[in-house]
Each structure stands twice: as structure tokens, then as C-alpha cells.
Motif scaffolding. Structure first.
Motif, PDB file in Angstrom:
ATOM      1  N   VAL A 153     -22.504 -12.017   6.607  1.00  0.00           N
ATOM      2  CA  VAL A 153     -21.344 -12.206   7.491  1.00  0.00           C
ATOM      3  C   VAL A 153     -21.350 -13.617   8.075  1.00  0.00           C
ATOM      4  O   VAL A 153     -22.368 -14.318   8.030  1.00  0.00           O
ATOM      5  CB  VAL A 153     -21.341 -11.154   8.622  1.00  0.00           C
ATOM      6  CG1 VAL A 153     -21.349  -9.751   8.052  1.00  0.00           C
ATOM      7  CG2 VAL A 153     -22.519 -11.351   9.550  1.00  0.00           C
ATOM      8  N   ALA A 154     -20.218 -14.013   8.619  1.00  0.00           N
ATOM      9  CA  ALA A 154     -20.092 -15.349   9.203  1.00  0.00           C
ATOM     10  C   ALA A 154     -21.059 -15.498  10.375  1.00  0.00           C
ATOM     11  O   ALA A 154     -21.082 -14.651  11.273  1.00  0.00           O
ATOM     12  CB  ALA A 154     -18.659 -15.576   9.674  1.00  0.00           C
ATOM     13  N   ILE A 179     -19.599 -18.632  -1.099  1.00  0.00           N
ATOM     14  CA  ILE A 179     -19.246 -17.576  -0.144  1.00  0.00           C
ATOM     15  C   ILE A 179     -17.845 -17.802   0.417  1.00  0.00           C
ATOM     16  O   ILE A 179     -17.065 -16.856   0.585  1.00  0.00           O
ATOM     17  CB  ILE A 179     -20.288 -17.518   0.990  1.00  0.00           C
ATOM     18  CG1 ILE A 179     -21.641 -17.046   0.430  1.00  0.00           C
ATOM     19  CG2 ILE A 179     -19.828 -16.582   2.108  1.00  0.00           C
ATOM     20  CD1 ILE A 179     -22.750 -17.013   1.461  1.00  0.00           C
ATOM     21  N   LEU A 180     -17.504 -19.059   0.687  1.00  0.00           N
ATOM     22  CA  LEU A 180     -16.164 -19.377   1.182  1.00  0.00           C
ATOM     23  C   LEU A 180     -15.111 -19.014   0.142  1.00  0.00           C
ATOM     24  O   LEU A 180     -14.042 -18.474   0.485  1.00  0.00           O
ATOM     25  CB  LEU A 180     -16.092 -20.870   1.512  1.00  0.00           C
ATOM     26  CG  LEU A 180     -14.835 -21.356   2.236  1.00  0.00           C
ATOM     27  CD1 LEU A 180     -14.722 -20.698   3.609  1.00  0.00           C
ATOM     28  CD2 LEU A 180     -14.842 -22.870   2.358  1.00  0.00           C
ATOM     29  N   ARG A 233     -14.690 -15.199   0.051  1.00  0.00           N
ATOM     30  CA  ARG A 233     -13.883 -14.734   1.188  1.00  0.00           C
ATOM     31  C   ARG A 233     -12.403 -15.030   0.984  1.00  0.00           C
ATOM     32  O   ARG A 233     -11.542 -14.233   1.352  1.00  0.00           O
ATOM     33  CB  ARG A 233     -14.386 -15.402   2.477  1.00  0.00           C
ATOM     34  CG  ARG A 233     -15.720 -14.873   2.965  1.00  0.00           C
ATOM     35  CD  ARG A 233     -16.214 -15.664   4.163  1.00  0.00           C
ATOM     36  NE  ARG A 233     -17.512 -15.187   4.631  1.00  0.00           N
ATOM     37  CZ  ARG A 233     -18.420 -15.946   5.237  1.00  0.00           C
ATOM     38  NH1 ARG A 233     -18.141 -17.226   5.465  1.00  0.00           N
ATOM     39  NH2 ARG A 233     -19.568 -15.437   5.617  1.00  0.00           N
ATOM     40  N   TRP A 234     -12.128 -16.191   0.380  1.00  0.00           N
ATOM     41  CA  TRP A 234     -10.727 -16.544   0.135  1.00  0.00           C
ATOM     42  C   TRP A 234     -10.107 -15.615  -0.894  1.00  0.00           C
ATOM     43  O   TRP A 234      -8.974 -15.146  -0.733  1.00  0.00           O
ATOM     44  CB  TRP A 234     -10.666 -17.994  -0.334  1.00  0.00           C
ATOM     45  CG  TRP A 234      -9.265 -18.445  -0.664  1.00  0.00           C
ATOM     46  CD1 TRP A 234      -8.262 -18.709   0.208  1.00  0.00           C
ATOM     47  CD2 TRP A 234      -8.744 -18.659  -1.988  1.00  0.00           C
ATOM     48  NE1 TRP A 234      -7.126 -19.083  -0.466  1.00  0.00           N
ATOM     49  CE2 TRP A 234      -7.392 -19.060  -1.833  1.00  0.00           C
ATOM     50  CE3 TRP A 234      -9.278 -18.565  -3.268  1.00  0.00           C
ATOM     51  CZ2 TRP A 234      -6.585 -19.363  -2.909  1.00  0.00           C
ATOM     52  CZ3 TRP A 234      -8.472 -18.871  -4.348  1.00  0.00           C
ATOM     53  CH2 TRP A 234      -7.141 -19.253  -4.169  1.00  0.00           C
ATOM     54  N   ASP A 290      -9.465 -12.284   0.518  1.00  0.00           N
ATOM     55  CA  ASP A 290      -8.561 -12.346   1.665  1.00  0.00           C
ATOM     56  C   ASP A 290      -9.255 -11.814   2.923  1.00  0.00           C
ATOM     57  O   ASP A 290      -8.742 -10.952   3.633  1.00  0.00           O
ATOM     58  CB  ASP A 290      -7.286 -11.540   1.389  1.00  0.00           C
ATOM     59  CG  ASP A 290      -6.188 -11.842   2.414  1.00  0.00           C
ATOM     60  OD1 ASP A 290      -6.258 -12.909   3.040  1.00  0.00           O
ATOM     61  OD2 ASP A 290      -5.290 -10.998   2.593  1.00  0.00           O
ATOM     62  N   ALA A 291     -10.468 -12.357   3.160  1.00  0.00           N
ATOM     63  CA  ALA A 291     -11.252 -11.955   4.329  1.00  0.00           C
ATOM     64  C   ALA A 291     -11.567 -13.190   5.155  1.00  0.00           C
ATOM     65  O   ALA A 291     -12.694 -13.708   5.123  1.00  0.00           O
ATOM     66  CB  ALA A 291     -12.535 -11.255   3.893  1.00  0.00           C
ATOM     67  N   PRO A 292     -10.574 -13.714   5.903  1.00  0.00           N
ATOM     68  CA  PRO A 292     -10.808 -14.927   6.695  1.00  0.00           C
ATOM     69  C   PRO A 292     -11.808 -14.682   7.813  1.00  0.00           C
ATOM     70  O   PRO A 292     -11.963 -13.553   8.300  1.00  0.00           O
ATOM     71  CB  PRO A 292      -9.418 -15.258   7.245  1.00  0.00           C
ATOM     72  CG  PRO A 292      -8.717 -13.944   7.283  1.00  0.00           C
ATOM     73  CD  PRO A 292      -9.226 -13.165   6.110  1.00  0.00           C
ATOM     74  N   VAL A 293     -12.490 -15.746   8.226  1.00  0.00           N
ATOM     75  CA  VAL A 293     -13.465 -15.669   9.316  1.00  0.00           C
ATOM     76  C   VAL A 293     -12.714 -15.690  10.645  1.00  0.00           C
ATOM     77  O   VAL A 293     -11.966 -16.627  10.929  1.00  0.00           O
ATOM     78  CB  VAL A 293     -14.459 -16.837   9.240  1.00  0.00           C
ATOM     79  CG1 VAL A 293     -15.385 -16.826  10.458  1.00  0.00           C
ATOM     80  CG2 VAL A 293     -15.265 -16.761   7.948  1.00  0.00           C
ATOM     81  N   PRO A 320     -17.423 -20.503   9.454  1.00  0.00           N
ATOM     82  CA  PRO A 320     -17.313 -20.142   8.030  1.00  0.00           C
ATOM     83  C   PRO A 320     -18.415 -20.724   7.163  1.00  0.00           C
ATOM     84  O   PRO A 320     -18.354 -20.625   5.939  1.00  0.00           O
ATOM     85  CB  PRO A 320     -15.946 -20.734   7.651  1.00  0.00           C
ATOM     86  CG  PRO A 320     -15.776 -21.896   8.558  1.00  0.00           C
ATOM     87  CD  PRO A 320     -16.415 -21.504   9.857  1.00  0.00           C
TER      88      PRO A 320
END
Length: 421
Positions: A32-33, A70-71, A74-75, A78-81, A86
Motif C-alpha cells: 500500500v501507499a 507499482i505506479l 495502480r494506474w 484505477d486505484a489512485p493514492v 505514491p
């Protein structure tokens, strides 16, 4: 083993109160972030003091690459921090990967050195999580706080939090954002000084006997224990709008608190009781002390960080004036004890630790037992508080100067021998 046992005990205690412990919180940041990506990269920088320059570039590139992957994931998912940073997971992965390499690919002194580097990096991130857990526990276990006593006693110092709070407010958003950045990135500043102290580890293949990280760790371990004994939430909560209906009144920083009638006051179960002593002041003082032997830029930076941290702790209403002076005494006493342990205990070190501990305890007792007398006679108690703090600082400077520059032993003159004639 002692540190590991402490972490396990704290994890169990946190779970008892339904809170996430330091081990679980840190383990989550593998995926997780993270709460602070800067802190994780700073911790990786500490770990890299044991690596060669080639290995450092590989480690840094690997960390950045993992963060980019990882970034991207997430993109795509579609799971923005929404909370935290990030980036930073890659740095934690590299630290843990170096631990695996030390166990599986290194032997002898090289394994020990790499594991020490990993431990140094993890101490910083785990120490942050440990502190957060401690603060949550203080809020759950200490429903009554002593703010009215400390605020009353603080009249002897002129209630500096109220004065600095108005000054910071007058600077507008720029001043507040600037000071907040200094306040929140204290650990990163500590890493800069520590990297200078540990710059020769890779060449010498050993750590110096004493460095900043040791003092940081001990302060973080001992400080929260005092919070449990002396719970205080700070003026912005006890006397300001941030305290809501729990506050005495909305006084901070426009109107001074009352001078009489202090008593225990109940407070909410989520605001940390983290004022006495001010650990931010303690850590900033540590940075200042350890930067004194560095180049000019580092000395200036250490002085700036101390002044800016004091302005932030007071100006944001997080601490009273007495919190600040006890934080300084707390640091000087711990630093003396650690240096005495390193060089061997002698009379001067033992006396200074005993004196610092006595002054620290006396100020806490005075703020609790005679706060109204302190407020009624500020011209007596104010100078006494300042002189007591200055005496500890002076004794530390004089003692450590003797340690660093011992007087040469007198040269013994040879005895005259009778000659044959």
C-alpha cells in the motif's frame, strides 16, 4: 533481541486496544501507499552507507524501477493514492532485499556489516511507526491530561506558545507551509547529518562507536514512556479550536490562559498526549549537536533546523515553553549517557547524567505541584527555569570539550643518577 521483544510487546498492546501495531503498519507498506515516501528513501540512504558506489546506483535504480511499476499497476487498476505518498515502496523492497542477500549470499564480516546497514535503515522507519503506535496508546489509556497545570506554570516563561503562535499567524500561509515542511521532515534532516557521520563506513567496513541514529533511537524509546506518566495534549487542543468541546475555551493564541485553579481535565480518546517533553525539540537538538563537527554548511543547517523546529512546535500550538526546555535537557542527558557508555563511564559523565535527570524531574514536579506559585512570581521562576536549562547545557559543553580535547599528561622528568668520578 531487546528491540525485537519491545516491538512484539508493543504490537500486542496495540492489538489489545484495537489499534494497528508498528510491525503490521510497516508490513502493509510493502504494497500500500506509504505514509512517507521521503522517509523510506532516506532510510534506504542510511542502509546504503555499507554499499560500494556501484551497489548504491544499482539499489537506487532498482527502488525507482519498482516504484514506477507499482505506479503503473495502480494506474491500470484505477486505484489512485488518496492517503500517503505514491512512492517509497521500492525503497522498502530494496532494504528487505538486501536483508535477504545478506543472509543467503554473504558470510562472515560482510554479512554482519550488511545486516547492520539494513538494521540501521529499518530502525528509522520502524521507529516512526513505533512512535505513532505509542501516541495512539497514550490517547486510549490516559483520559485525563495535565494541560492546565503546564499552561499555568508556563506563565513564568511568558507563555511563548501564545506569542510565537501570533507571529506565525501573521506570516500567513507561506510561513505556515514553510514551517510545517520543516516540522514534518525532521527525520530526513537527521538522515543528512547521519550520512555525513557514516560516510566512511563502506571504506572502513565498520560503524563508528557513536552516531546520531543511536541518540534518535533512545529518545524515541524513552520519550513516550514519560508521556504515559505526564499526559499533555498541547495548547492548540487544550485551549484552541482544535480541541472542540474538550478545550477549556477557545483562547489560543489570542488570549492568555488563566493563572489559577489548574486541575485535571478529561480529553478525547484520539489526540496524542505527546507534549512533555517535546520530542521534536529533542530530535532537533540532537541534529544540532551532531552537526557541530561537520563542515560549515552542515553546521548552519543544523542551527537552522533547530530554530525552525522550535518556531513550529510553539507557533502551531503543539507545545508549551516548558515542553521545549525539558526536551533540551532530556536530549543533553541522553547524549551524555550514550557518550559515557561509548568511552567508559567516569565521574564527570556520571555526575552530568545525574544532574540532568534531577533538573528534568524537578521541572516536571514543579509544573505539577506549584504551577500557581510559578505563575504568580514569573520574575523568580522564569529566570530559574532558564538558568537550570543553561546550567545543564554549560555542563555538557564543558564536559564533552574535556573528553574531546583531554589535557596531555605531564612529562615525567628523569631522575638524576649519580655518576662515577
Amino acid at each position: 533481541m531487546v528491540g525485537l521483544g519491545f516491538l512484539v510487546a508493543l504490537e500486542i498492546a496495540a492489538r489489545h486496544y484495537g489499534l494497528p501495531g508498528p510491525i503490521a503498519s510497516q508490513a502493509r507498506e510493502v504494497i500500500v501507499a506509504p505514509a512517507s515516501g521521503f522517509l523510506l528513501y532516506a532510510s534506504m540512504g542510511l542502509m546504503m552507507v555499507v554499499l560500494t558506489w556501484r551497489q548504491r546506483f544499482i539499489a537506487l535504480g532498482t527502488a525507482i524501477g519498482i516504484d514506477l511499476v507499482i505506479l503503473l499497476v495502480r494506474w491500470v487498476a484505477d486505484a489512485p493514492v488518496t492517503h500517503g505518498h505514491p512512492f517509497g515502496n521500492g525503497a522498502l523492497w530494496v532494504i528487505l532485499g538486501c536483508a535477504v542477500i545478506a543472509v543467503t549470499r554473504r558470510t562472515g564480516r560482510e554479512r554482519v556489516l550488511l545486516l547492520k546497514g539494513v538494521g540501521l535503515g529499518l530502525v528509522l522507519v520502524t521507529g516512526r511507526k513505533t512512535g505513532d503506535t505509542w501516541l495512539l496508546i497514550t490517547s486510549k489509556t490516559r483520559p485525563l491530561v495535565l494541560d492546565q497545570y503546564v499552561a499555568t506554570a508556563d506563565h513564568a516563561l511568558g507563555n511563548p506558545s501564545w506569542l510565537v503562535g501570533r507571529l506565525v499567524r501573521s506570516t500567513g500561509s507561506f510561513g505556515e507551509v514553510f514551517l510545517n515542511s520543516v516540522y514534518t521532515q525532521l527525520a530526513v534532516a537527521a538522515v543528512v547529518v547521519a550520512l555525513y557521520q557514516l560516510r566512511n563506513v563502506a571504506d572502513e567496513r565498520r560503524f563508528p562507536s557513536h552516531h546520531l541514529v543511536r541518540t534518535f533511537l533512545v529518545i524515541g524509546l524513552l520519550g513516550p514512556a514519560i508521556y504515559m506518566i505526564y499526559p499533555v495534549v498541547g495548547p492548540v487542543f487544550a485551549y484552541g479550536a482544535d480541541g472542540g468541546h474538550w478545550a477549556v475555551a477557545n483562547l489560543w493564541p489570542d488570549a492568555m490562559p488563566p493563572r489559577s485553579g489548574p486541575q485535571h481535565m478529561p480529553f478525547d480518546d484520539f489526540t496524542p498526549r505527546n507534549c512533555m517533553p517535546s520530542l521534536h525539540t529533542a530530535w532537533a537538538t540532537t541534529i544540532f549537536i551532531h552537526s557541530r563537527k561537520g563542515p560549515r554548511f552542515l553546521r548552519y543547517a543544523g542551527a537552522f533546523w533547530l530554530v525552525a523546529t522550535l518556531a513550529a512546535t510553539l507557533g502551531f500550538g503543539y507545545h508549551y515553553g516548558i515542553d521545549i526546555i525539558t526536551g533540551v535537557i532530556f536530549t543533553v542527558t541522553i547524549e551524555t549517557a550514550l557518550r559515557s557508555q561509548e568511552r567508559g563511564w567516569d565521574r564527570s559523565g556520571t555526575q552530568l547524567v545525574a544532574y540532568g535527570t534531577t533538573v528534568f524531574a524537578a521541572i516536571l514536579a514543579a509544573a505539577r505541584c506549584v504551577p500557581t506559585q510559578m505563575a504568580a512570581h514569573p520574575w523568580l521562576f522564569g529566570p530559574l527555569l532558564v538558568l537550570a536549562t543553561a546550567s545543564v547545557i554549560y555542563a555538557y559543553v564543558r564536559t564533552t570539550r574535556q573528553w574531546d580535547h583531554p589535557k596531555p599528561a605531564p612529562v615525567r622528568q628523569p631522575e638524576l643518577q649519580p655518576e662515577l668520578v
